[in-house]
Design a protein around this motif. Structure first.
Motif, PDB file in Angstrom:
ATOM      1  N   GLY A 140       5.031  -2.781   2.300  1.00 59.91           N
ATOM      2  CA  GLY A 140       4.544  -4.100   1.915  1.00 59.91           C
ATOM      3  C   GLY A 140       4.547  -5.041   3.102  1.00 59.91           C
ATOM      4  O   GLY A 140       5.292  -4.846   4.070  1.00 59.91           O
ATOM      5  N   SER A 182      -1.385  -2.118   4.778  1.00 54.70           N
ATOM      6  CA  SER A 182      -0.709  -3.244   4.136  1.00 54.70           C
ATOM      7  C   SER A 182      -0.940  -4.538   4.906  1.00 54.70           C
ATOM      8  O   SER A 182      -1.219  -5.589   4.311  1.00 54.70           O
ATOM      9  CB  SER A 182       0.795  -2.939   4.037  1.00 54.70           C
ATOM     10  N   ASP A 237       0.837  -1.198   0.000  1.00 49.07           N
ATOM     11  CA  ASP A 237       0.000   0.000   0.000  1.00 49.07           C
ATOM     12  C   ASP A 237       0.869   1.243   0.000  1.00 49.07           C
ATOM     13  O   ASP A 237       1.975   1.239   0.556  1.00 49.07           O
ATOM     14  CB  ASP A 237      -0.921   0.021   1.226  1.00 49.07           C
TER      15      ASP A 237
END
Length: 454
Positions: A226, A156, A135
């Motif tokens: 991530g 994320s 994200d």
């Protein structure tokens, strides 16, 4: 301030001396240097851009194709990319088409429009499902790096959790423009690290670079975080939803979007409502209680709000979803709900960061008990049927079909000015974007063939 963009866009409209003066003035706005030095910098940028443009004169036609962008003629803002609505969803489906054209194998890839991707690995002890998700920081939180890092990390990890995976690692990619204070890097990383420590998942790798190198002035921060998770069970992807399932929702207090709304509208007390890890606590409880295998689908109410999620699930599965409006509202944090209603922002059109679960009826009580024992509120908000339509029963007795707007509900003043309505030429825009995606796939195929043949 992107000096290279300005140079490329104006180089055909101005003589070099005039362009040099324009660039020098821009540079002086950001740099504590002399006019002479700023002119030398401007001169260097112009020379570099001129040299790069000569590549279009090469006799190597394949190289010219390689560096040519498959332009659509449609700008990001025009298409609503990043604004979590119909335009954004369409572009993401085109990105998924490019990914799918590789024909590489994965259990869940972007074509499913799901929260994370999943691959299956074989181990000595059996099959293992590995989930990954990434994200990006909310763009309006560049000036608030800690909050940006905190919320993007949560986002994320949520995307990993909703696939039924147990998070095991976090990675971070951080870009700060040339004039940004190095302290921004540390502040952002501290926000990421706070989540890491709270849920005991390590940060294992990352990258730190400047935005645009010497060519971009200012202190804009952009980044991505991530997460990686593992599970011994198949993912709780949207496509597993079945007719007769019950839809559950945990209380949501928002993340980056709600924080941005609070900051830029002056509801500062609401920020504290978003500083929590309820979503991850609920997900971890379900994993700990070995209930993930019994849940048909999990998703986080983020992109485009519940309207967007409901529509995407219905599109992916072909099933219908029937929601109860008052039940949904009861699962929005009261302070957050008050802010949204005060600002006339649709709670169903923004990211509230709730966990939505699609569960077989005979497992509902077990799932609710697990989540409640983790200290997180949860309620039944709807059912799955075979109508093929996502819809909501409102308190006045009317029924509303849930469709994403062109952009998510406008939650800042500038977004309200931009608007949420679909452009009249949206279908034409989609055709142009589709053509650009097709051209990108062709370029990929050409390059792969070239490498394989040589």
């Amino acid at each position: 301030m992107d000096i290279e963009y300005i140079t490329r866009s104006k180089i055909d409209s101005f003589d070099e001396k005039s362009l040099e003066e324009i660039l020098a003035e821009y540079i002086l706005d950001y740099k504590d240097i002399t006019l002479e030095t700023s002119r030398k910098m401007a001169e260097s940028v112009i020379e570099e851009v001129k040299n790069s443009l000569k590549i279009s004169q090469t006799n190597d036609e394949f190289l010219k194709d390689l560096i040519a962008i498959p332009e659509s003629g449609i700008a990001m803002g025009e298409m609503g990319v990043g604004s979590r609505g119909a335009g954004d969803f369409f572009v993401h489906r085109k990105i998924a088409e490019i990914v799918d054209s590789t024909k590489t194998s994965s259990l869940v890839n972007p074509t499913a429009q799901d929260d994370g991707g999943v691959v299956k690995a074989s181990t000595d002890s059996g099959e293992l499902y590995v989930t990954t998700a990434v994200d990006g920081i909310h763009s309006r939180l560049s000036e608030y790096p800690f909050l940006g890092g905190f919320h993007v990390t949560r986002a994320s990890l949520r995307d990993v959790c909703v696939m039924g995976a147990d998070p095991v690692a976090i990675i971070s990619d951080l870009h700060l423009a040339d004039d940004g204070d190095v302290g921004k890097l540390f502040d952002f990383t501290a926000g990421v690290a706070a989540i890491s420590e709270l849920i005991d998942v390590p940060i294992v790798a990352g990258s730190t670079l400047r935005v645009g190198g010497d060519m971009v002035l200012g202190d804009r921060l952009v980044s991505a975080v991530g997460s990686i998770g593992v599970s011994k069970y198949p993912p709780t992807a949207r496509k597993r939803a079945e007719k007769g399932d019950i839809i559950l929702l945990t209380e949501g207090s928002g993340g980056g979007t709600i924080t941005t709304t609070a900051i830029y509208n002056g509801f500062f007390d609401v920020i504290w409502e978003t500083i929590d890890i309820s979503f991850i606590k609920a997900s971890n409880a379900l994993i700990k209680d070995d209930l993930v295998k019994d849940i048909h689908a999990m998703t986080d109410v983020t992109n485009g709000g519940l309207r967007g999620d409901a529509h995407e699930i219905s599109e992916t599965t072909g099933l219908g979803l029937e929601f109860q409006h008052e039940a949904i509202k009861s699962m929005v944090n009261p302070k957050v709900l008050n802010m949204l209603e005060t600002l006339d922002i649709d709670p169903l059109g923004v990211s509230t960061d709730s966990l939505m679960l699609i569960v077989p009826e005979n497992k509902v009580n077990e799932v609710k008990k697990s989540v409640l024992n983790a200290g997180v509120k949860i309620a039944e908000i709807g059912t799955v049927d075979n109508s093929g339509i996502a819809r909501m029963n409102k308190s006045d007795g009317t029924i509303e079909e849930l469709k994403p707007l062109f952009r998510e509900a406008a939650y800042t003043k500038i977004k309200k000015l931009v608007g949420e309505t679909t452009p009249e030429d949206f279908e034409i825009m989609k055709e142009k974007v589709q053509k650009a995606a097709n051209n990108a796939i062709k370029k990929k195929d050409d390059v792969v063939n070239y490498i394989n043949q040589n």
